[in-house]
Design an enzyme around this catalytic site. Sequence first.
Site, mmCIF file in Angstrom:
data_model
loop_
_atom_site.group_PDB
_atom_site.id
_atom_site.type_symbol
_atom_site.label_atom_id
_atom_site.label_comp_id
_atom_site.label_asym_id
_atom_site.label_seq_id
_atom_site.Cartn_x
_atom_site.Cartn_y
_atom_site.Cartn_z
ATOM 1 N N LYS A 74 1.720 1.860 7.441
ATOM 2 C CA LYS A 74 2.023 1.079 8.641
ATOM 3 C C LYS A 74 2.882 1.865 9.622
ATOM 4 O O LYS A 74 3.511 2.870 9.272
ATOM 5 C CB LYS A 74 2.746 -0.216 8.268
ATOM 6 C CG LYS A 74 1.870 -1.236 7.591
ATOM 7 C CD LYS A 74 0.573 -1.547 8.337
ATOM 8 C CE LYS A 74 0.763 -2.460 9.530
ATOM 9 N NZ LYS A 74 -0.543 -2.800 10.177
ATOM 10 N N ASP A 92 -2.505 -7.059 15.099
ATOM 11 C CA ASP A 92 -1.889 -5.719 15.068
ATOM 12 C C ASP A 92 -2.007 -5.009 16.421
ATOM 13 O O ASP A 92 -1.252 -4.083 16.706
ATOM 14 C CB ASP A 92 -2.487 -4.850 13.940
ATOM 15 C CG ASP A 92 -3.985 -4.671 14.058
ATOM 16 O OD1 ASP A 92 -4.617 -5.361 14.875
ATOM 17 O OD2 ASP A 92 -4.530 -3.819 13.336
ATOM 18 N N TYR A 147 -1.130 4.442 10.641
ATOM 19 C CA TYR A 147 -1.463 3.450 11.668
ATOM 20 C C TYR A 147 -0.264 3.358 12.593
ATOM 21 O O TYR A 147 0.889 3.317 12.149
ATOM 22 C CB TYR A 147 -1.718 2.070 11.043
ATOM 23 C CG TYR A 147 -3.041 1.956 10.323
ATOM 24 C CD1 TYR A 147 -4.241 2.174 11.001
ATOM 25 C CD2 TYR A 147 -3.101 1.619 8.981
ATOM 26 C CE1 TYR A 147 -5.469 2.069 10.349
ATOM 27 C CE2 TYR A 147 -4.323 1.510 8.320
ATOM 28 C CZ TYR A 147 -5.502 1.740 9.013
ATOM 29 O OH TYR A 147 -6.696 1.637 8.366
ATOM 30 N N HIS A 195 -0.680 1.542 16.193
ATOM 31 C CA HIS A 195 -0.827 0.331 17.033
ATOM 32 C C HIS A 195 0.206 0.335 18.162
ATOM 33 O O HIS A 195 1.017 -0.598 18.300
ATOM 34 C CB HIS A 195 -0.657 -0.938 16.185
ATOM 35 C CG HIS A 195 -1.593 -0.997 15.013
ATOM 36 N ND1 HIS A 195 -2.957 -1.102 15.153
ATOM 37 C CD2 HIS A 195 -1.379 -0.953 13.677
ATOM 38 C CE1 HIS A 195 -3.530 -1.137 13.965
ATOM 39 N NE2 HIS A 195 -2.597 -1.029 13.048
ATOM 40 N N ARG A 212 0.839 -1.201 0.000
ATOM 41 C CA ARG A 212 0.000 0.000 0.000
ATOM 42 C C ARG A 212 0.877 1.254 0.000
ATOM 43 O O ARG A 212 2.059 1.202 0.291
ATOM 44 C CB ARG A 212 -0.908 0.020 1.244
ATOM 45 C CG ARG A 212 -2.047 -0.951 1.197
ATOM 46 C CD ARG A 212 -2.769 -1.043 2.535
ATOM 47 N NE ARG A 212 -1.973 -1.740 3.534
ATOM 48 C CZ ARG A 212 -2.353 -1.961 4.800
ATOM 49 N NH1 ARG A 212 -3.529 -1.499 5.219
ATOM 50 N NH2 ARG A 212 -1.574 -2.605 5.641
ATOM 51 N N GLU A 237 -5.942 4.567 13.628
ATOM 52 C CA GLU A 237 -6.876 3.599 14.233
ATOM 53 C C GLU A 237 -7.571 4.105 15.480
ATOM 54 O O GLU A 237 -8.505 3.446 15.955
ATOM 55 C CB GLU A 237 -6.154 2.274 14.533
ATOM 56 C CG GLU A 237 -5.200 2.262 15.716
ATOM 57 C CD GLU A 237 -3.796 2.763 15.381
ATOM 58 O OE1 GLU A 237 -3.568 3.265 14.262
ATOM 59 O OE2 GLU A 237 -2.914 2.638 16.262
#
Length: 374
Positions: free
Chosen positions: A74, A269, A93, A95, A15, A117
């Site tokens: 990511k 994740d 993101y 996490h 991505r 997120e």
Amino acid sequence: MIVGIPKEIKNNENRVAITPAGVAALVQNGHSVRVETGAGQGSGFTNEDYTAVGAEIVATAADAWAADMVMKVKEPLPAEYGYFREGLILFTYLHLAPEPELTRELIDKKVIAIAYETIQLDNGALPLLMPMSEVAGRMSVQIGAQFLEKQYGGKGVLLGGVPGVPKGEVVVIGGGIVGTNAAKMALGLGANVTIIDVNADRLRQLDDLFQGRVQTLISNSFNIANAVKKADLLVGAVLIPGARAPRLVTEDMVKAMTPGSVIVDVAIDQGGSIETIDRITTHDNPTYEKHGVIHYAVANMPGAVARTSTLALTNVTVPYAVQLANKGYAQAIRDNRALAKGVNVIDGKVTCKAVADAHNLPYASVEEVLLVKN
Ligand SMILES: NC(=O)C1=CN([C@@H]2O[C@H](COP(=O)(O)OP(=O)(O)OC[C@H]3O[C@@H](n4cnc5c(N)ncnc54)[C@H](O)[C@@H]3O)[C@@H](O)[C@H]2O)C=CC1
Ligand SMILES: CC(=O)C(=O)O
């Protein structure tokens, strides 16, 4: 503002954080966009596609990171920590709950770290997680069905069965976006589907949505143990926003599964929801076997269907990026409560309660931090 788009470096992460349409939106608003060469390749976008709408193609990751705001897909990997610096806006993101080292780096370098997120609307929805959860939920059953085949180590069960033969049993723990999309695919294949959730109202909605074609169960260890024992495919899909995933499936429950069953823990994740999942796997080497059960724990599942995923992700991220670029982070956060919930670290303080709790760090509200700054 200068917006930087580095090429993703996680295993098989195809991505990219922006499409040409996203570049056009930022450029029309007076901003400059630096895209690392080849960043869009995995999603089918060439350097020329980006330059045609006004982006500058830069040769190295360092050039892309030398921006006011960096957009990624990511969480940064250790090789990227060296690019962190005070005042950098990082929009991606993150996490952070299972990532103490990354959390510490963001704090120490005083990065303004905004996690896709945890951006949350007043109704509880997570609009920047939702499209990737739709993708991963749908993929979980496709992947699980494949690993149930004998040549992949599975027990040789066809999820839909055939007339005269039992259907496969799919058990989904967590009936949110991932869980609903997994259930849709599993029902579509003709499997028997059980969804377990802690929220009784959500179970009512699912019962209505699927018109009684799924078995719903309230989440407790008794129901989970019984359901897991009979599962051919178990999908982990729980989430407590920002927090480490609760470990709901114990090692004994996994031992009770029949050999050749498959677990796809989409919640990996956020640290994973299955006790026997002790590592993140990659698209290159996606499974391992424990107690005869195949475990799949890829933390960037949508990276495998990058064209679909990039389009779906950027549909929802770019409007927030435009707000951040137009207003500056402080005003954008003040004006948009959903965006404010996305701020995990700012000015060396952790402003996401679940992340602070996960690492035993002090929590400060983002409003408090912004007040002190002005
Ligand atoms: N591995 C990957 O590539 C990807 C992973 N994900 C992850 O999948 C997970 C699920 O995401 P969404 O479905 O969007 O979240 P969601 O918030 O829509 O759904 C989570 C569900 O879990 C339920 N839940 C919470 N505690 C529970 C418990 N103790 N027992 C049973 N259910 C419980 C909630 O009530 C909720 O319905 C997240 O960790 C998300 O980040 C999402 C996309 C890609
Ligand atoms: C949500 C997430 O972890 C992903 O799309 O990779």
